[in-house]
Write an enzyme that holds these catalytic residues in place. Structure first.
Site, PDB file in Angstrom:
ATOM      1  N   ASN A 170      -6.496   1.370   2.941  1.00  0.00           N
ATOM      2  CA  ASN A 170      -7.202   2.614   3.202  1.00  0.00           C
ATOM      3  C   ASN A 170      -6.819   3.701   2.204  1.00  0.00           C
ATOM      4  OD1 ASN A 170      -8.281   1.275   5.380  1.00  0.00           O
ATOM      5  ND2 ASN A 170      -7.095   2.384   6.919  1.00  0.00           N
ATOM      6  N   GLU A 194      -6.179  -9.176   3.810  1.00  0.00           N
ATOM      7  CA  GLU A 194      -5.313  -8.506   4.786  1.00  0.00           C
ATOM      8  C   GLU A 194      -5.267  -9.342   6.052  1.00  0.00           C
ATOM      9  OE1 GLU A 194      -5.708  -4.338   5.713  1.00  0.00           O
ATOM     10  OE2 GLU A 194      -6.353  -3.845   3.665  1.00  0.00           O
ATOM     11  N   GLU A 237       0.854  -1.194   0.000  1.00  0.00           N
ATOM     12  CA  GLU A 237       0.000   0.000   0.000  1.00  0.00           C
ATOM     13  C   GLU A 237       0.883   1.235   0.000  1.00  0.00           C
ATOM     14  OE1 GLU A 237      -3.641   1.931   2.700  1.00  0.00           O
ATOM     15  OE2 GLU A 237      -2.745   0.009   3.242  1.00  0.00           O
ATOM     16  N   GLN A 290       1.879  -6.224   5.552  1.00  0.00           N
ATOM     17  CA  GLN A 290       2.210  -6.001   4.159  1.00  0.00           C
ATOM     18  C   GLN A 290       3.530  -6.680   3.817  1.00  0.00           C
ATOM     19  OE1 GLN A 290       1.734  -1.894   2.953  1.00  0.00           O
ATOM     20  NE2 GLN A 290      -0.197  -1.706   4.049  1.00  0.00           N
ATOM     21  N   ASN A 341     -12.227  -0.906  -0.432  1.00  0.00           N
ATOM     22  CA  ASN A 341     -11.511  -1.444   0.722  1.00  0.00           C
ATOM     23  C   ASN A 341     -12.221  -1.058   2.019  1.00  0.00           C
ATOM     24  OD1 ASN A 341      -8.863  -2.432   2.107  1.00  0.00           O
ATOM     25  ND2 ASN A 341      -9.191  -0.404   2.963  1.00  0.00           N
ATOM     26  N   GLU A 342     -12.514  -2.061   2.839  1.00  0.00           N
ATOM     27  CA  GLU A 342     -13.026  -1.845   4.208  1.00  0.00           C
ATOM     28  C   GLU A 342     -14.109  -0.763   4.272  1.00  0.00           C
ATOM     29  OE1 GLU A 342      -9.793  -1.262   6.960  1.00  0.00           O
ATOM     30  OE2 GLU A 342      -9.044  -3.306   6.698  1.00  0.00           O
TER      31      GLU A 342
END
Length: 503
Positions: free
Chosen positions: A71, A291, A26, A352, A171-172
């Site tokens: 995010n 994730e 990310e 990550q 995402n989320e």
């Protein structure tokens, strides 16, 4: 203490999708800048990527990497990362309160992915943007030529499309921390319409819809039900995210959290099946656990940056957890869970890859090294390809707050038909006792032991650093022999073992 395990060649859970050994990069912290990309580094290649990091990523044999968030993607304008680097804008990233130079965009990331030999799993912004931008990004990435976006890609130096097949729809989106957070109905509608538009471009795409960002969310699992009711016919996977911590310092409870993750998977699998039955569908939706990792060591030191107390720094050192032996044991247990759940979990991404809660660490203009969690992940990625075997396990248990009864021995087994190998991944969770593990292998012929590697330490808090990069590493285990298709091995307390057998 004795544990008995039986493996049968014809008792198979599933063929493992190699993408369960995927990872994630990310635009946050030092994952990219001074992580994978540092043009001034002595090892940098002509494109500015660190060759020392490339070598370590190749060692991990990661089959797919999710990008660019996370995010970050929920306010990302992908067009900022194309065209001449000198002309790209600097943007303020609201997710991680930092400035983004956009020196790495889709072209650079794709070149890096090709260099390390991994596929790309791209995410589109359904937070601050929507269907049109997702469609344009897809056209830019995947259309050969003859349209505005594909011809712009060619002008920017990439003649052929990248042909990315797997795409994340945001995402989320359930999280209040997310830019553009939505209710389940709001998100389900935009995800469904975006999926329809992307499939109008290419019916063969694999699309991942957002599930709950944690099993502890107040909307779990009703979020999954609602979102799938909107999207079941047009997506292929639903995502799960989960991070693990040990603030209480209790090793037994900590290592039991892999069973809590399995309950999370089971609940989502049941929800998938409920919606499938509700819709009278033949199609099966699978899980992308895109994730997961240990994340708690660095949270206090990150607060100043994430709260905006240091302005808008570029690539600040955040989420740089330094992992110890205890963390490596939990990561090994989590990977075992993915192998055992490979009938429903088809993609999983260790979050990550570099510097940010990562198996690989770097110093700016300095060294790169392996963290403790590197080793169980590397062994599973390299040797966990094949068929997951359903094992009959008889192990004593202990009680844990988050999981009830927990077997002292956590084990998974993978049979590789091509190589004729059985690969065993084993953790002894017992804090003080060695365990005698006796394994019997039915329907296998003339087995011999090829490898036995272990990881453990008397100091569970021990970790690797740039000064001591191999303080914790794999060591050769005891010599092992098979008699009448039976193998016995002594597992030291709180130890990890990789054993490879060959027919």
């Amino acid at each position: 203490m004795d544990v008995v395990v039986t493996a049968n060649k014809n008792s198979v859970i599933s063929e493992i999708d190699q993408r369960i050994f995927g990872s994630f990069i990310e635009h946050m912290g030092r994952a990219i800048y001074s992580g994978i990309y540092e043009p001034e580094h002595p090892s940098a290649n002509i494109a500015g990527f660190r060759s020392d990091v490339i070598d370590l990523v190749k060692e991990l044999a990661v089959p797919v990497v999710r990008y660019p968030g996370g995010n970050f993607v929920s306010a990302y304008q992908w067009e900022d990362g194309i065209g001449p680097q000198a002309q790209r804008p600097v943007r303020l990233d609201l997710a991680w309160h930092s400035s983004e130079s956009n020196q790495v965009g889709i072209h650079e990331f794709a070149d890096w992915a090709q260099t390390v030999g991994c596929g790309m799993m791209l995410a589109v912004n359904l937070g601050s943007r929507g269907l049109t931008d997702a469609r344009n990004f897809l056209e830019y990435v995947n259309h050969p030529k003859g349209s505005y976006w594909s011809d712009l890609r060619r002008e920017n130096g990439q003649e052929q499309p990248w042909g990315v097949k797997t795409w994340c729809l945001g995402n989320e989106m359930d999280g209040p921390w997310q830019i553009g957070q939505k209710t389940a109905d709001e998100y389900g509608r935009i995800a469904a319409e975006t999926a329809k538009a992307m499939r109008a471009f290419d019916k063969s795409l694999e699309l991942v819809v957002c599930g709950s960002s944690s099993p502890d969310m107040p909307t779990f699992p009703s979020w999954e039900k609602t979102v799938l009711e909107h999207t079941y016919d047009v997506v292929d996977y639903i995502s799960l995210h989960m991070y693990f911590k040990n603030h209480e310092g209790h090793t037994g409870n900590y290592l039991a959290q892999s069973l809590k993750m399995e309950r999370y998977i089971d609940t989502v699998a049941s929800t998938i099946n409920y919606v499938k039955a509700q819709k009278h569908a033949d199609k099966q939706i699978y899980i992308s656990f895109d994730e997961w990792n240990v994340w708690y060591h660095s949270t206090e030191q990150d607060k100043q940056i994430l709260n905006g107390e240091q302005g808008w720094p570029h690539a600040p050192a955040i989420l740089e957890d330094i992992y110890n032996v205890e963390d490596a044991l939990l990561v090994a247990c989590l990977i075992n869970s993915f192998i055992r759940k490979s009938d429903i979990v088809k993609i999983a991404c260790l979050a990550q890859l570099v510097n940010v809660i990562a198996p690989i660490m770097t110093e700016k203009n300095g060294a790169a090294w392996r963290q403790t969690i590197f080793y169980p992940f590397m062994l599973a990625s390299r040797y966990g390809r094949g068929k997951a075997l359903k094992l009959d396990i008889n192990s004593p248990c202990y009680a844990a707050e988050c999981a009830g009864e927990v077997p002292y021995v956590d084990i998974s087994a993978v049979y590789n038909e091509q190589d004729k190998t059985i690969n065993l991944f084993i953790v002894n969770r017992h804090g003080s006792e060695a365990i005698s593990l006796r394994s019997t292998f039915n329907q296998f012929q003339n087995l011999q032991v090829c490898q036995h590697q272990t990881l453990n330490s008397a100091d569970l808090q021990s970790s690797n650093t740039s000064q001591f990069p191999e303080r914790i590493t794999l060591v050769q285990g005891e010599a092992l022999f098979i008699t009448d298709q039976e193998l016995t091995v002594c597992l030291a307390p709180l130890s990890y073992h990789f054993i490879q057998l060959k027919e």
